[in-house]
Design an enzyme around this catalytic site. Structure first.
Site, short mmCIF file in Angstrom:
data_model
loop_
_atom_site.label_atom_id
_atom_site.label_comp_id
_atom_site.label_asym_id
_atom_site.label_seq_id
_atom_site.Cartn_x
_atom_site.Cartn_y
_atom_site.Cartn_z
N LYS A 101 0.86 -1.19 0.00
CA LYS A 101 0.00 0.00 0.00
C LYS A 101 0.89 1.23 0.00
O LYS A 101 1.95 1.24 0.66
CB LYS A 101 -0.88 -0.04 1.25
N SER A 110 -9.73 1.37 2.79
CA SER A 110 -8.91 2.20 1.94
C SER A 110 -7.84 1.44 1.15
O SER A 110 -7.31 1.97 0.17
CB SER A 110 -8.23 3.27 2.80
N SER A 142 -9.81 -1.08 6.95
CA SER A 142 -9.22 -0.92 5.61
C SER A 142 -8.47 -2.12 5.04
O SER A 142 -8.10 -2.11 3.88
CB SER A 142 -8.28 0.28 5.59
N1 GLN Z 1 -13.10 3.21 6.03
C1 GLN Z 1 -12.68 3.69 7.31
C2 GLN Z 1 -12.47 5.17 7.26
O1 GLN Z 1 -12.82 5.77 6.32
C3 GLN Z 1 -11.45 2.96 7.75
C4 GLN Z 1 -10.22 3.44 7.11
C5 GLN Z 1 -9.02 2.65 7.50
O2 GLN Z 1 -9.11 1.60 8.12
N2 GLN Z 1 -7.85 3.19 7.16
O3 GLN Z 1 -11.98 5.76 8.16
#
Ligand code: GLN
Length: 506
Positions: free
Chosen positions: A79, A154, A178
């Site tokens: 990532k 994400s 994420s």
């Molecule tokens: N989707 C969640 C957010 O928008 C989690 C994001 C993540 O785990 N980095 O915060």
């Protein structure tokens, strides 16, 4: 070479049998990426030099008869929020579009020591904020199972790369889901380790009390291999803990079957889509068939988790992102007339532009106002608000207290002296992968897709997302995942049980 179906295990066997060399494999993976990533867009950048020099080293070791290790030459994607020395690393943000890392993140160092072939860096929501990868400043990633749908987020690029076979495995980060949510949307295995299990040194921070790095893989077995490689104490991350994860998968079958599984009633509610309900039920039936004891439990503060997350997380985001002030990390050479127009179009800075700004303020406004996307700005504003004088106690301090209650729910559920369970099984997401644009207009709808993943981050416990069945890419069916949560640092329990499920499914 059937590169799309490689697991870490099968890659290693092929390499040792000299079916192919690490260099040949690396070349084939880059060819595949050239052919297929134009459509999917899982990668933001390829790291060919890095990959080829590592592959060469691995081939020399194999030729000399030495065992290069289980991960040697394995093509892996990262990532784009983990620093790789000498490479551009952006966290999918315009503000970091010119940033070149000056050191390796600890996980990258561990992978390099394990002689992994790093293929490149994957797309993500900007600064890991989002659930669909639509918040990337550099375009969207498509779900390999259905190009009209999001891969989740994400870490959507990492999930998409593994699901499409363009990487054997990948790393992602998980602050509120994420890793697990995109894994479920793309039909791969995703592990969020215990808070403190893996060093975050060199990870571009989102919310430091929640962030963890973990693997995306095709099998639970591979997940254990990769986790074992990146886990452990690191003097550069004070929250990291020394633990031994050797023989992480070798829990005896009879011992594994003694583990009790809990089903929290708060996770099986209205709003769960039919496909997800059916999929998770299928998994539960399989565990029953395998002989596991299953009982209903209650995690009564679950309903507050999302609200608490959207106070604590933005507060930490606003402080972590304060460092991107346009001076230490700059996109200054890109400032031009267009940038000013964007500000004016957004209509956000009218009151300020009416008065005279200092040169320093001007830099902040131009860098942060333009360099950050909408979601990042929204969260910085929210976070700054909940931390401000007068609101701190009402929001932030209160949220911390409720977070404690959420954590205590899990402690009670796992308490052996109160006939507690050893694992908790839940859905990963309320629905299968949604379509592009479906939720971008309504942030709350987007936030709700993480409702089942956030509690594990709040409590700091490990959680694993496993696909209910194996999916062929483009097979016309959308993947469904289920989640296994365990006691802190008991990755071994969830991985062993997950492995048993997987072997039965095979
Ligand atoms: N989707 C969640 C957010 O928008 C989690 C994001 C993540 O785990 N980095 O915060």
């Amino acid at each position: 070479m059937d590169i799309k179906n490689f697991t870490i295990k099968s890659f290693h066997e092929g390499l040792m049998k000299k079916d192919f060399s690490a260099m040949e494999a690396a070349r084939e993976f880059f060819d595949l990426i050239d052919e297929e990533d134009g459509e999917i867009h899982a990668y933001l950048r390829k790291t060919k030099d890095l990959a080829f020099s590592r592959a060469e080293e691995v081939d020399a070791l194999v030729a000399s008869g030495e065992d290069p290790g289980i991960l040697a030459g394995v093509p892996i994607a990262l990532k784009d929020n983990m620093l790789i020395k000498g490479e551009i690393v952006t966290a999918a943000s315009e503000i970091l579009s010119k940033y070149r890392a000056s050191y390796d993140a600890t996980v990258v160092k561990s992978l390099k020591e394990a002689r992994v072939t790093i293929l490149g860096q994957t797309n993500m929501d900007e600064f890991a904020m989002g659930s669909s990868t639509e918040n990337s400043a550099f375009g969207q990633t498509k779900n390999p199972h259905d190009f009209e749908r999001v891969p989740g987020g994400s870490s959507g690029g990492s999930a998409g790369a593994v699901a499409s076979g363009m990487a054997v495995a990948a790393l992602g980060s998980d602050t509120g889901g994420s890793i697990r949510q995109p894994a479920a949307f793309c039909g791969v295995v995703g592990l969020k380790p215990t808070y403190g299990a893996v060093s975050r040194f060199g990870l571009i921070a989102m919310a430091s009390s929640l962030d963890q790095i973990g693997p995306f893989t095709k099998t639970v077995e591979d997940s254990a291999i990769l986790f074992n490689t990146i886990a452990g104490r690191d003097e550069f991350d004070a929250t990291s803990v020394a633990k031994n994860y050797d023989d992480i998968l070798n829990k005896e079958v009879s011992k594994t079957k003694e583990l009790k599984i809990g089903l929290p009633k708060e996770y099986f509610v209205d709003g769960l889509s039919d496909e997800v309900r059916r999929g998770v039920d299928e998994a539960i039936q399989k565990f029953k068939k395998l002989g596991f004891k299953i009982k209903e439990i209650s995690l009564s503060h679950t309903k507050y988790a999302l609200s608490v997350y959207y106070i604590i997380m933005p507060a930490e985001v606003s402080t972590n992102l304060a460092r991107f002030d346009g001076i230490r990390y700059s996109r200054i050479s890109r400032i031009n007339a267009d940038d000013t127009r964007t500000n004016a179009e957004d209509g956000q800075y009218k009151s300020v532009s009416d008065r005279r700004r200092s040169a320093l303020e001007e830099i902040y406004f131009r860098q942060r106002g333009v360099g950050f996307g909408r979601e990042a700005r929204r969260r910085i504003l929210l976070g700054t608000f909940v931390l401000s004088a007068g609101y701190y106690d009402a929001y932030y301090a209160k949220a911390q207290k409720v977070r404690r209650l959420i954590k205590e729910d899990f402690e009670k559920a796992f308490d052996p002296s109160a006939d507690g369970v050893d694992l908790i099984l839940t859905p990963v997401t309320p629905t299968t992968a949604f379509k592009f644009g479906e939720k971008t207009g309504d942030p709350l709808q987007m936030y709700l897709s993480d409702i089942f993943t956030i509690p594990a981050n709040m409590a700091g416990i490990p959680a694993l997302s496993i696909p209910v069945k194996k999916y062929k890419v483009g097979g016309g069916e959308l993947p469904v995942g289920f989640q296994l949560m365990g006691r802190p640092f008991c990755e071994r329990d969830i991985l062993s049980v997950g492995r048993m499920y997987e072997q039965d499914a095979d």
